[in-house]
Design a protein around this motif. Sequence first.
Motif, PDB file in Angstrom:
ATOM      1  N   PRO A 456      -1.655 -19.935  -1.494  1.00 38.85           N
ATOM      2  CA  PRO A 456      -0.311 -19.473  -1.133  1.00 38.85           C
ATOM      3  C   PRO A 456      -0.297 -18.186  -0.313  1.00 38.85           C
ATOM      4  O   PRO A 456       0.767 -17.623  -0.076  1.00 38.85           O
ATOM      5  CB  PRO A 456       0.304 -19.220  -2.504  1.00 38.85           C
ATOM      6  CG  PRO A 456      -0.848 -18.671  -3.295  1.00 38.85           C
ATOM      7  CD  PRO A 456      -2.065 -19.414  -2.816  1.00 38.85           C
ATOM      8  N   ALA A 457      -1.490 -17.704   0.081  1.00 39.77           N
ATOM      9  CA  ALA A 457      -1.523 -16.442   0.811  1.00 39.77           C
ATOM     10  C   ALA A 457      -0.771 -16.529   2.129  1.00 39.77           C
ATOM     11  O   ALA A 457      -0.294 -15.523   2.647  1.00 39.77           O
ATOM     12  CB  ALA A 457      -2.976 -16.022   1.062  1.00 39.77           C
ATOM     13  N   ASN A 458      -0.646 -17.744   2.673  1.00 40.54           N
ATOM     14  CA  ASN A 458       0.067 -17.891   3.940  1.00 40.54           C
ATOM     15  C   ASN A 458       1.580 -17.753   3.771  1.00 40.54           C
ATOM     16  O   ASN A 458       2.318 -17.740   4.754  1.00 40.54           O
ATOM     17  CB  ASN A 458      -0.266 -19.244   4.580  1.00 40.54           C
ATOM     18  CG  ASN A 458       0.223 -20.405   3.737  1.00 40.54           C
ATOM     19  OD1 ASN A 458       0.363 -20.280   2.528  1.00 40.54           O
ATOM     20  ND2 ASN A 458       0.471 -21.541   4.369  1.00 40.54           N
ATOM     21  N   ARG A 459       2.052 -17.674   2.527  1.00 36.58           N
ATOM     22  CA  ARG A 459       3.482 -17.494   2.276  1.00 36.58           C
ATOM     23  C   ARG A 459       3.786 -16.147   1.629  1.00 36.58           C
ATOM     24  O   ARG A 459       4.882 -15.619   1.774  1.00 36.58           O
ATOM     25  CB  ARG A 459       3.996 -18.616   1.358  1.00 36.58           C
ATOM     26  CG  ARG A 459       3.910 -19.996   1.959  1.00 36.58           C
ATOM     27  CD  ARG A 459       4.886 -20.168   3.113  1.00 36.58           C
ATOM     28  NE  ARG A 459       6.266 -20.199   2.664  1.00 36.58           N
ATOM     29  CZ  ARG A 459       7.318 -20.135   3.482  1.00 36.58           C
ATOM     30  NH1 ARG A 459       7.132 -20.021   4.782  1.00 36.58           N
ATOM     31  NH2 ARG A 459       8.544 -20.176   3.008  1.00 36.58           N
ATOM     32  N   TRP A 460       2.841 -15.601   0.914  1.00 33.26           N
ATOM     33  CA  TRP A 460       3.121 -14.400   0.131  1.00 33.26           C
ATOM     34  C   TRP A 460       3.234 -13.139   0.971  1.00 33.26           C
ATOM     35  O   TRP A 460       4.062 -12.284   0.695  1.00 33.26           O
ATOM     36  CB  TRP A 460       2.009 -14.196  -0.901  1.00 33.26           C
ATOM     37  CG  TRP A 460       2.100 -15.116  -2.069  1.00 33.26           C
ATOM     38  CD1 TRP A 460       2.862 -16.243  -2.166  1.00 33.26           C
ATOM     39  CD2 TRP A 460       1.410 -14.999  -3.305  1.00 33.26           C
ATOM     40  NE1 TRP A 460       2.686 -16.839  -3.377  1.00 33.26           N
ATOM     41  CE2 TRP A 460       1.791 -16.094  -4.111  1.00 33.26           C
ATOM     42  CE3 TRP A 460       0.497 -14.094  -3.813  1.00 33.26           C
ATOM     43  CZ2 TRP A 460       1.301 -16.287  -5.394  1.00 33.26           C
ATOM     44  CZ3 TRP A 460       0.003 -14.289  -5.087  1.00 33.26           C
ATOM     45  CH2 TRP A 460       0.404 -15.371  -5.869  1.00 33.26           C
ATOM     46  N   PHE A 461       2.377 -13.006   1.944  1.00 27.27           N
ATOM     47  CA  PHE A 461       2.267 -11.732   2.651  1.00 27.27           C
ATOM     48  C   PHE A 461       2.676 -11.909   4.112  1.00 27.27           C
ATOM     49  O   PHE A 461       1.860 -12.296   4.953  1.00 27.27           O
ATOM     50  CB  PHE A 461       0.832 -11.199   2.570  1.00 27.27           C
ATOM     51  CG  PHE A 461       0.268 -11.195   1.176  1.00 27.27           C
ATOM     52  CD1 PHE A 461       0.684 -10.259   0.247  1.00 27.27           C
ATOM     53  CD2 PHE A 461      -0.664 -12.143   0.786  1.00 27.27           C
ATOM     54  CE1 PHE A 461       0.171 -10.254  -1.035  1.00 27.27           C
ATOM     55  CE2 PHE A 461      -1.188 -12.146  -0.490  1.00 27.27           C
ATOM     56  CZ  PHE A 461      -0.766 -11.200  -1.414  1.00 27.27           C
ATOM     57  N   HIS A 530      -8.413 -12.482   5.558  1.00 22.99           N
ATOM     58  CA  HIS A 530      -9.258 -12.304   4.381  1.00 22.99           C
ATOM     59  C   HIS A 530      -8.659 -11.277   3.419  1.00 22.99           C
ATOM     60  O   HIS A 530      -8.809 -11.393   2.202  1.00 22.99           O
ATOM     61  CB  HIS A 530     -10.669 -11.884   4.804  1.00 22.99           C
ATOM     62  CG  HIS A 530     -11.440 -12.976   5.479  1.00 22.99           C
ATOM     63  ND1 HIS A 530     -11.412 -13.156   6.838  1.00 22.99           N
ATOM     64  CD2 HIS A 530     -12.240 -13.954   4.985  1.00 22.99           C
ATOM     65  CE1 HIS A 530     -12.171 -14.191   7.160  1.00 22.99           C
ATOM     66  NE2 HIS A 530     -12.683 -14.698   6.054  1.00 22.99           N
ATOM     67  N   GLN A 531      -7.993 -10.275   3.960  1.00 19.65           N
ATOM     68  CA  GLN A 531      -7.324  -9.300   3.099  1.00 19.65           C
ATOM     69  C   GLN A 531      -6.241  -9.975   2.261  1.00 19.65           C
ATOM     70  O   GLN A 531      -6.098  -9.702   1.062  1.00 19.65           O
ATOM     71  CB  GLN A 531      -6.716  -8.182   3.948  1.00 19.65           C
ATOM     72  CG  GLN A 531      -7.736  -7.287   4.627  1.00 19.65           C
ATOM     73  CD  GLN A 531      -7.104  -6.351   5.643  1.00 19.65           C
ATOM     74  OE1 GLN A 531      -5.882  -6.270   5.753  1.00 19.65           O
ATOM     75  NE2 GLN A 531      -7.934  -5.638   6.395  1.00 19.65           N
ATOM     76  N   ALA A 532      -5.482 -10.868   2.890  1.00 21.04           N
ATOM     77  CA  ALA A 532      -4.422 -11.583   2.173  1.00 21.04           C
ATOM     78  C   ALA A 532      -5.002 -12.487   1.092  1.00 21.04           C
ATOM     79  O   ALA A 532      -4.451 -12.589  -0.014  1.00 21.04           O
ATOM     80  CB  ALA A 532      -3.587 -12.398   3.160  1.00 21.04           C
ATOM     81  N   LEU A 533      -6.114 -13.135   1.388  1.00 16.33           N
ATOM     82  CA  LEU A 533      -6.740 -14.005   0.396  1.00 16.33           C
ATOM     83  C   LEU A 533      -7.235 -13.202  -0.808  1.00 16.33           C
ATOM     84  O   LEU A 533      -7.074 -13.617  -1.963  1.00 16.33           O
ATOM     85  CB  LEU A 533      -7.902 -14.772   1.037  1.00 16.33           C
ATOM     86  CG  LEU A 533      -7.514 -15.864   2.049  1.00 16.33           C
ATOM     87  CD1 LEU A 533      -8.754 -16.395   2.747  1.00 16.33           C
ATOM     88  CD2 LEU A 533      -6.765 -16.995   1.355  1.00 16.33           C
ATOM     89  N   THR A 534      -7.844 -12.055  -0.540  1.00 21.84           N
ATOM     90  CA  THR A 534      -8.314 -11.203  -1.637  1.00 21.84           C
ATOM     91  C   THR A 534      -7.143 -10.703  -2.473  1.00 21.84           C
ATOM     92  O   THR A 534      -7.205 -10.684  -3.710  1.00 21.84           O
ATOM     93  CB  THR A 534      -9.107 -10.009  -1.078  1.00 21.84           C
ATOM     94  OG1 THR A 534     -10.202 -10.496  -0.296  1.00 21.84           O
ATOM     95  CG2 THR A 534      -9.643  -9.139  -2.202  1.00 21.84           C
ATOM     96  N   ALA A 535      -6.061 -10.308  -1.800  1.00 20.41           N
ATOM     97  CA  ALA A 535      -4.881  -9.828  -2.520  1.00 20.41           C
ATOM     98  C   ALA A 535      -4.263 -10.935  -3.367  1.00 20.41           C
ATOM     99  O   ALA A 535      -3.810 -10.695  -4.495  1.00 20.41           O
ATOM    100  CB  ALA A 535      -3.857  -9.287  -1.529  1.00 20.41           C
ATOM    101  N   ALA A 536      -4.238 -12.163  -2.836  1.00 22.08           N
ATOM    102  CA  ALA A 536      -3.707 -13.288  -3.608  1.00 22.08           C
ATOM    103  C   ALA A 536      -4.558 -13.541  -4.849  1.00 22.08           C
ATOM    104  O   ALA A 536      -4.032 -13.811  -5.942  1.00 22.08           O
ATOM    105  CB  ALA A 536      -3.655 -14.540  -2.734  1.00 22.08           C
TER     106      ALA A 536
END
Length: 645
Positions: A456-461, A530-536
């Motif tokens: 869901p990182a493509n929607r969260w951030f 990659h930052q978004a994936l780590t944050a998710a």
Amino acid sequence: MVQSISSETAASESEATKAVDKLAGIGGLVGAAAAVIGLASLALAGMVPAGTVLEIPSLGLELTQNHTNIVISAVFVAILALGLFLQYRGARVIGSLTESRVSMLTLITGIVALGTTSIILGGLGVPAIESTPVNTYRSSVALGGAVFIIMWQFVSITYVDSSKSYRGMAAGMMNGFFFPALAINAAAGYALLLGGQLAMMVFWWGPRSQIREFARSTDTAKFAFGLSGFLTFLIGGFAAFGSALQSVEGVGVWLPWSSATVVGSKVVYTTPPWFVQALLSSMLFWSLLGPRLGARELRESQISEDIVKGASKYLMIFMAILGIIAAGQCGTGVATPRDSDFLVPAWSMFQSLCPAAIMFLMGSSYMRSTDVVTGLPLVLASVYALIGPYVLSSVAIFTWALLILTQGILTIETKFRKFTHFSQKFLTVIVTVVPSVLFVLFMLGAFGSGPPALWPANRWFNVALLAGIPPDVQGPTIIATVLSCLLVRNVALSGYAFGRGYSRTGVIGGVSFLFALMIITISGNAGVVHQALTAAALSFGLYAVSYVLVLSLNLNLGADILKAGHQLEGQFVRVAATAGLAAGILVAVFLFLVFSGAPLASDISIAITLLVMLIAGIEITCVITWISAGIRLKMLTEGLRLKMP
């Protein structure tokens, strides 16, 4: 009998008016002489100011090039050591009156000062050229200086903590902020040392009646705690608002204190490490002063225990000590060799990690005590201090300015109302509900889509949320904002349990602290995707670990609502929490089955979608629960209490 009582009273009064210790007062005069030497060293052309090498060890080469510099700094520290030894007897008097071991701290600090003097004098045999011996000398001075600064802070707080008068407060405060000021401006540092040592002399020659009789913190110590917090973040402003403010692609950004570049065999830090060390040594003083509250404040402020206490306080002290040592080693400017290359030393990470950890722990302690005014800015500042590789400068400046403002307000509170916090339970409800709603909105993509990453990182951030700012530049700030929603909500939840006797609610704050420290790993990712994936991953992990704890808290709140006579709301809260636990178990089993084999992309998508639906549903029921608890348990109806005690 009457004569006996009269004689005992006279003896007691005589003891109370007796000076604490006259010899220790001479120790204050000796310390003042060290300050005069420091001021004199400023007037000598081409000289390194006395003692500054302790915080700026990169000056080690300059010391070896002129042995007079070594002698002056060594004499400066040695005189401070002599002053400490002369104060040992007075410290024993304080120890006997307060039932503490202050004298041992004073003695150990004096011994450490002598050891530091020896390390400085070791530069007399070091060649005056850039070489391995010079780097070793720098590292040794950095370590000796860091240990001396740490012990100096421990001794400084004893004057504030043990005294009922402003003599002790002045002595402790000026000595406690001597080293932080010295790192920023040598003249200011020596002036504080001079004033602090003279105030110490007055303290030692003052009457013993100024020493506290009880274990609780005195009113002057509470005021010193508030004032030290305010001064800590003013001093931290030199680290926050200085060279850390940069420009990337035409946009103002703030670089973390760990940011550095390697130039040859040297490391150039964006923010001078001695500025960070000044902040950390101030934080150590501030943490050590965490007040012990008396029955009056506990009763009138409607809290049941100390705010800064136990494991949180000890961990703050540990992180401050670790950070001071790390900043000292970074101050050498020496890079870490690896094969034929040089790297930024691992110590640099702690320059960001330690200050942020202290702010988060202090903030969560306050929010646990329903003081959102003081706690929230600390938690937010800690999150933005950890995110990397940078954060928008406007956000960093705003959060730090808010810190200074709220600490200033707390200082006024400690002075006039003698309270060390603002207990406002209605703010606890607001600061749990609002971040929870925002977190759900971010999860569901209400603020737009994020980077082209995995669901869901493509929607969260939504890293393109702010118009006119490149996604790579604003991305870390958006990510930190989403994470801060969950972290703030978690640490504020403990406020519902404050004074109610719920068990294990403090674990929520502890778990949040551990995950908050992991935010620093985001800066190691290449690119915003990659930052978004780590944050998710961090968000899912934190939510999963705190899931049961939050629903357990909700069950307790439901029970209290039932006891208050509100059957409908109480039953709804308990049923919702129970259903949430059951749904969580079912989803966990499903996820285990999906990921135990070799799932297809469609299977992963379904599993993650189901998980997001569960989180969104639970958050909605939690919001209803917290609003209901706020109303039925009278948390939302208390309002601001501004009456004088």
